[in-house]
Design a protein around this motif. Structure first.
Motif, PDB file in Angstrom:
ATOM      1  N   THR A   4     -67.140 -13.975  41.477  1.00  0.00           N
ATOM      2  CA  THR A   4     -67.041 -12.620  42.000  1.00  0.00           C
ATOM      3  C   THR A   4     -67.484 -11.662  40.902  1.00  0.00           C
ATOM      4  O   THR A   4     -66.986 -11.720  39.779  1.00  0.00           O
ATOM      5  N   VAL A   5     -68.435 -10.789  41.258  1.00  0.00           N
ATOM      6  CA  VAL A   5     -68.991  -9.828  40.306  1.00  0.00           C
ATOM      7  C   VAL A   5     -68.611  -8.427  40.759  1.00  0.00           C
ATOM      8  O   VAL A   5     -69.002  -8.003  41.846  1.00  0.00           O
ATOM      9  N   ALA A   6     -67.850  -7.720  39.939  1.00  0.00           N
ATOM     10  CA  ALA A   6     -67.493  -6.328  40.215  1.00  0.00           C
ATOM     11  C   ALA A   6     -68.450  -5.446  39.421  1.00  0.00           C
ATOM     12  O   ALA A   6     -68.446  -5.468  38.191  1.00  0.00           O
ATOM     13  N   GLY A  10     -69.810   0.501  41.540  1.00  0.00           N
ATOM     14  CA  GLY A  10     -70.494  -0.030  42.711  1.00  0.00           C
ATOM     15  C   GLY A  10     -69.626  -1.005  43.479  1.00  0.00           C
ATOM     16  O   GLY A  10     -68.398  -0.930  43.449  1.00  0.00           O
ATOM     17  N   ASP A  11     -70.283  -1.930  44.143  1.00  0.00           N
ATOM     18  CA  ASP A  11     -69.615  -2.894  45.014  1.00  0.00           C
ATOM     19  C   ASP A  11     -69.273  -4.183  44.278  1.00  0.00           C
ATOM     20  O   ASP A  11     -69.729  -4.422  43.174  1.00  0.00           O
ATOM     21  N   GLU A  12     -68.494  -5.001  44.970  1.00  0.00           N
ATOM     22  CA  GLU A  12     -68.248  -6.370  44.511  1.00  0.00           C
ATOM     23  C   GLU A  12     -69.199  -7.296  45.241  1.00  0.00           C
ATOM     24  O   GLU A  12     -69.540  -7.068  46.395  1.00  0.00           O
ATOM     25  N   LEU A  26     -76.752 -15.026  36.605  1.00  0.00           N
ATOM     26  CA  LEU A  26     -75.790 -14.308  37.434  1.00  0.00           C
ATOM     27  C   LEU A  26     -76.222 -12.850  37.626  1.00  0.00           C
ATOM     28  O   LEU A  26     -76.152 -12.314  38.731  1.00  0.00           O
ATOM     29  N   ILE A  27     -76.675 -12.215  36.558  1.00  0.00           N
ATOM     30  CA  ILE A  27     -77.157 -10.837  36.661  1.00  0.00           C
ATOM     31  C   ILE A  27     -78.309 -10.761  37.656  1.00  0.00           C
ATOM     32  O   ILE A  27     -78.352  -9.877  38.517  1.00  0.00           O
ATOM     33  N   ARG A  28     -79.239 -11.709  37.575  1.00  0.00           N
ATOM     34  CA  ARG A  28     -80.368 -11.742  38.513  1.00  0.00           C
ATOM     35  C   ARG A  28     -79.890 -11.968  39.949  1.00  0.00           C
ATOM     36  O   ARG A  28     -80.434 -11.387  40.887  1.00  0.00           O
ATOM     37  N   ALA A  29     -78.887 -12.818  40.125  1.00  0.00           N
ATOM     38  CA  ALA A  29     -78.378 -13.129  41.465  1.00  0.00           C
ATOM     39  C   ALA A  29     -77.799 -11.902  42.151  1.00  0.00           C
ATOM     40  O   ALA A  29     -77.812 -11.794  43.380  1.00  0.00           O
ATOM     41  N   VAL A  30     -77.307 -10.947  41.366  1.00  0.00           N
ATOM     42  CA  VAL A  30     -76.737  -9.720  41.924  1.00  0.00           C
ATOM     43  C   VAL A  30     -77.833  -8.679  42.184  1.00  0.00           C
ATOM     44  O   VAL A  30     -77.601  -7.686  42.846  1.00  0.00           O
ATOM     45  N   GLY A  31     -79.043  -8.937  41.653  1.00  0.00           N
ATOM     46  CA  GLY A  31     -80.156  -8.045  41.923  1.00  0.00           C
ATOM     47  C   GLY A  31     -80.573  -7.145  40.774  1.00  0.00           C
ATOM     48  O   GLY A  31     -81.322  -6.190  40.972  1.00  0.00           O
ATOM     49  N   ARG A  56     -64.481 -14.596  37.763  1.00  0.00           N
ATOM     50  CA  ARG A  56     -64.501 -13.160  38.067  1.00  0.00           C
ATOM     51  C   ARG A  56     -64.983 -12.410  36.834  1.00  0.00           C
ATOM     52  O   ARG A  56     -64.454 -12.611  35.745  1.00  0.00           O
ATOM     53  N   VAL A  57     -66.027 -11.590  37.017  1.00  0.00           N
ATOM     54  CA  VAL A  57     -66.620 -10.861  35.901  1.00  0.00           C
ATOM     55  C   VAL A  57     -66.901  -9.421  36.309  1.00  0.00           C
ATOM     56  O   VAL A  57     -66.857  -9.080  37.492  1.00  0.00           O
ATOM     57  N   THR A  58     -67.204  -8.602  35.318  1.00  0.00           N
ATOM     58  CA  THR A  58     -67.616  -7.216  35.549  1.00  0.00           C
ATOM     59  C   THR A  58     -69.043  -7.059  35.091  1.00  0.00           C
ATOM     60  O   THR A  58     -69.407  -7.544  34.009  1.00  0.00           O
TER      61      THR A  58
END
Length: 68
Positions: A4-6, A10-12, A26-31, A56-58
């Motif tokens: 889970t990326v907060a 913005g959004d989770e 992971l950063i790329r996966a969130v866009g 779980r990360v921020t």
């Protein structure tokens, strides 16, 4: 692995990653691009080439917007 990326301000997001995925993946996966964002685990930044080891990360965007 599910993470889970907060996103700060913005959004989770929920991301499914391979077991050998890095924080840059992971950063790329969130866009986002790894040069415009950092991942924090328990409030501390982690290197992008480190294998994801938290569920779980921020995500903190370092660059937002641009010249108009």
């Amino acid at each position: 692995m599910h993470v889970t990326v907060a996103v700060v301000g913005g959004d989770e997001h929920g991301c499914a990653l391979d077991d050998d995925a890095t924080y840059a993946d992971l950063i790329r996966a969130v866009g986002y691009h790894p040069q415009e964002a950092s991942i924090l685990v328990d409030g501390s930044p982690v290197p992008g080439d480190r294998v994801v080891d938290a569920d779980r990360v921020t995500l903190l965007r370092l660059i937002k917007g641009g010249a108009t």
